[in-house]
Design an enzyme around this catalytic site. Structure first.
Site, PDB file in Angstrom:
ATOM      1  CB  CYS A 281      -0.939   0.016   1.202  1.00  0.00           C
ATOM      2  SG  CYS A 281      -0.088   0.184   2.786  1.00  0.00           S
TER       3      CYS A 281
ATOM      4  CB  CYS B  13       4.320  -0.170   2.211  1.00  0.00           C
ATOM      5  SG  CYS B  13       3.117  -1.296   2.934  1.00  0.00           S
TER       6      CYS B  13
ATOM      7  CG  ASP C  42      15.244  25.717 -33.269  1.00  0.00           C
ATOM      8  OD1 ASP C  42      15.480  26.927 -33.287  1.00  0.00           O
ATOM      9  OD2 ASP C  42      16.008  24.860 -33.754  1.00  0.00           O
TER      10      ASP C  42
ATOM     11  CG  ASP D 285      19.098  21.189 -32.030  1.00  0.00           C
ATOM     12  OD1 ASP D 285      19.231  21.613 -30.866  1.00  0.00           O
ATOM     13  OD2 ASP D 285      19.715  21.663 -32.990  1.00  0.00           O
TER      14      ASP D 285
ATOM     15  CG  ASP E 284      17.244  24.791 -29.790  1.00  0.00           C
ATOM     16  OD1 ASP E 284      17.532  25.971 -30.047  1.00  0.00           O
ATOM     17  OD2 ASP E 284      16.968  23.965 -30.665  1.00  0.00           O
TER      18      ASP E 284
END
Length: 723
Positions: free
Chosen positions: A13, A16, A417, A617, A621
């Site tokens: 659960c 835990c 871009d 890319d 960038d």
């Protein structure tokens, strides 16, 4: 700072997972810890100078949980063994619980008695004890381990409920009580064991993406050494090895084609079904399939450095991370079990005060304990992320973390871009114009390409490729000279040749002003005009352009249809940028932007309250990808792209941006559905149980079904269309 990843057994659960996470974070030297219930994997960042990995594992063991084996064949066998054991326990419990339920519900009296009780009661007591104390021993072991640490979890609720039913009934046998609940405890334990089996099997299905990805790799390679071919294990391939790849075989590792040509199926990386032509110098990737011709390749990346290995690592990390929304479920689950214990106790006391009957007090209290198990809360987020990231990986969409999925659903602006995202990123000849009488198009191309073969400029390379594609023979070049920023000059046979822009023509004494309208027309169509002159006279113009990707316009159109504003950003001049944008339907353009200025443009958009995704890319960038609310890196899975983007598109198709955003929305929608029903289930069911309107056996079955239904709802992501 080091990172350790290991799997934890015995978690059932969210409480835990929260407990283990908190324990790890308390250890001096641990910077951060993330424990995922869905994958049952712990990922810990720690200072090796302050703490070691064995100490981390020991802390988990002291918490009452088991640290399982690592990745690889042993790990997968361990998972299969666990599912097999869960199935054995579940079906054994059902087989034993069935006669208990039949004897109790039909009130069967067998022809003999013992110690004043009919034999049917003794059979019920024996079989129920075997189920609850034997097959369900893990419940009680988990409860005791938690109690030792003054904590409680799902095992606590189940253990208390089933032991209460068993012990009360055993006590009732000897005091003559008419109300016995052997079948209640037995059926409850059997149903929960069955639910855990389904949960284990479903969790395996949800997380099978990593195992399937690992299976995609080749197992052996044909290496050429000393002019002889040897078959070796893939682990023995080294960078620089020359490898032979035959038709129908998997490419063993990443590399470049040394000689030969073929078509390669790269769908396992890109999600695209069309094969890709490969020739000398082209990159090939491990795990892709050679379809047609044979070729030799030079290994450039092996082992954990290959693109496939990076993808496997990335998917594993994504499935191990939590989405921010998971914090809500964790906080609720952390306090949920103690509250349920208090409600169950209050229920028992309340019913006893009203009825003065221990039996009537006992049943609703047990129902409260069983209906409230919060495992569905803990599974709601990780199972959806596991399935979503697995679907993305198969389609060439690599999602780095759950946070990326959550961010992706909110985007209202996508900044694209130009170069490499909307365009191919590789210039090509767009048109050739012969100007001088008696000179044909092929003549213009031959002169330009012959001179450009000495140049390394991308535009020059495009002209040379065009000549080769047309089968035009090139002439020898003499007195070659490169004029920076203007073009090139040289001699072909007995002719003086100049290839470049208007400034070069002016320097060379070539009159080209009369062709200015044609040059401007090229620029208006996003093309670079290269003037070709021979012996002081213009003979033609070659137009070169970075061609748009075939699906760029469709991608922009789909963004608009989803209410997302597309913006193009580029370092090109405004005239060229606007020409490209006009072709694909983008109205807003940021032109003449330097790489370091792209992040500032993204920040400016965010300052207006817009949620921005940046698509680039992943190399120049990178600052913008990090600044954006969601960074989507295009490319072939390079290290820089993987680092920069929240999502990496293995193949640079603009339509993959649409798929990535749709997958983000779909996965997050599934998470919300899972959490909603898990919360509603508990909120609605606990009062019903407390007021005696819910039988404990029905409560146990509903609890098990709720966990399985959460996993099943997550698996629905696989069947949804992204295109």
């Amino acid at each position: 700072m080091a990172t350790a990843t290991f799997e934890i057994g015995g978690m059932h659960c969210a409480a835990c997972a929260v407990r283990n996470e908190r324990t790890l974070r308390k250890i001096p030297g641990v910077r951060d810890a993330n424990v995922n219930l869905g994958t049952r994997r712990a990922r810990v960042e720690f200072d090796e100078a302050a703490v070691s990995e064995p100490v981390l594992r020991e802390a988990i063991a002291e918490n009452g949980y088991e640290v399982l084996a690592g990745e690889g064949a042993d790990h997968h066998q361990q998972v299969r063994d666990e599912v097999r054991a869960a199935r054995s326990r579940a079906f054994s419990a059902i087989a034993l619980a069935t006669p208990v339920a039949l004897l109790a519900m039909s009130d069967v009296a067998l022809p003999w008695t013992y110690l004043g009780r009919n034999a049917s009661i003794w059979i019920e007591a024996t079989l129920s004890s075997a189920i609850i104390l034997g097959l369900g021993a893990s419940f009680h072991r988990g409860m005791l381990l938690q109690a030792r640490n003054l904590a409680a979890n799902m095992d606590t609720l189940i253990s208390l409920g089933t032991l209460a039913a068993l012990l009360y009934s055993l006590w009732g046998m000897f005091v003559g009580s008419q109300h016995l609940y052997f079948e209640t405890g037995a059926v409850i334990a059997a149903l929960i064991l069955l639910g855990r089996y389904f949960e284990a099997r479903s969790r395996g299905q949800a997380g099978e993406a990593i195992e399937k990805l690992m299976e995609l790799g080749a197992k052996t390679a044909h290496v050429i050494r000393d002019r002889e071919e040897h078959d070796i294990a893939i682990e023995q391939v080294k960078v620089g090895d020359l490898l032979q790849v035959r038709p129908g075989e998997k490419v063993p590792v990443d590399g470049k084609v040394a000689n030969g040509s073929s078509s390669v199926d790269e769908s396992m990386l890109t999600g695209e079904s069309m094969p890709v032509a490969k020739s000398t110098g082209d990159e090939v990737f491990g795990g892709t399939i050679n379809i047609a011709g044979a070729f030799q390749m030079t290994a450039t990346k092996v082992g954990q450095d290959t693109v496939l290995a990076q993808i496997v690592r990335m998917v594993a990390e994504a499935q191990g991370n939590k989405a921010p929304i998971q914090r809500l479920a964790d906080r609720v689950s952390e306090v949920f079990v103690p509250i349920v214990l208090a409600v169950a106790l209050a229920t028992a006391i309340g019913w006893y005060l009203v009825t003065q009957d221990v039996s009537q007090s006992f049943v609703p209290a047990v129902a409260v304990l069983l209906i409230a198990c919060p495992c569905s809360l803990g599974l709601a987020t990780p199972t959806a992320i596991m399935v979503g990231t697995g679907v993305g990986a198969r389609r060439g969409i690599l999602i780095k973390n759950g946070e990326a999925l959550e961010r992706g659903r909110k985007i209202d602006v996508v900044v694209l871009d130009k170069t490499g995202t909307l365009t191919e990123g590789r210039p090509a000849v767009a048109g050739i114009f012969a100007i001088k009488a008696g000179v044909g198009i092929d003549d213009v191309l031959r002169v330009a390409a012959s001179l450009e073969q000495m140049s390394e400029h991308p535009l020059g390379r495009a002209i040379v490729r065009e000549a080769k594609d047309r089968g035009i023979p090139l002439a020898a070049v003499h007195d070659f000279a490169n004029v920076a920023g203007k073009g090139i000059r040289g001699r072909l046979e007995d002719s003086a040749v100049a290839v470049g822009n208007l400034r070069l023509m002016t320097e060379a004494g070539v009159s080209a002003e009369q062709f200015l309208p044609q040059i401007q027309s090229c620029e208006a169509h996003a093309q670079t005009a290269i003037v070709v002159a021979c012996n002081g006279e213009v003979i033609g113009i070659v137009a070169v352009a970075d061609t748009l990707k075939s699906d760029a316009e469709a991608a922009v159109r789909q963004l608009r249809s989803q209410g997302i504003t597309p913006i193009m950003i580029t370092g090109d001049n405004r005239r060229t940028a606007e020409a490209v944008a006009a072709q694909i339907g983008i109205d807003e353009v940021f032109a003449e932007v330097l790489p370091q200025e792209k992040a500032e443009r993204v920040k400016a958009l965010q300052a207006t309250g817009r949620r921005v995704a940046f698509v680039g890319d992943g190399i120049n960038d990178a600052p913008a990808l990090v600044q954006a609310d969601l960074g989507i890196a295009m490319g072939t899975g390079t290290d820089i792209a993987i680092e920069a983007g929240n999502i990496v598109l293995v193949k640079g198709s603009p339509l993959k941006v649409i798929e990535a955003l749709k997958l983000s929305r779909l996965t997050f929608k599934t998470i919300k559905q899972n959490l909603f029903w898990a919360f509603v289930y508990n909120i609605a069911a606990i009062p019903l149980a407390a007021f005696g309107l819910l039988n404990p056996m029905i409560a146990a079955g509903a609890m098990a079904i709720s966990s399985v239904s959460v996993v099943g709802n997550s698996l629905r992501i696989r069947r949804q269309k992204l295109t």
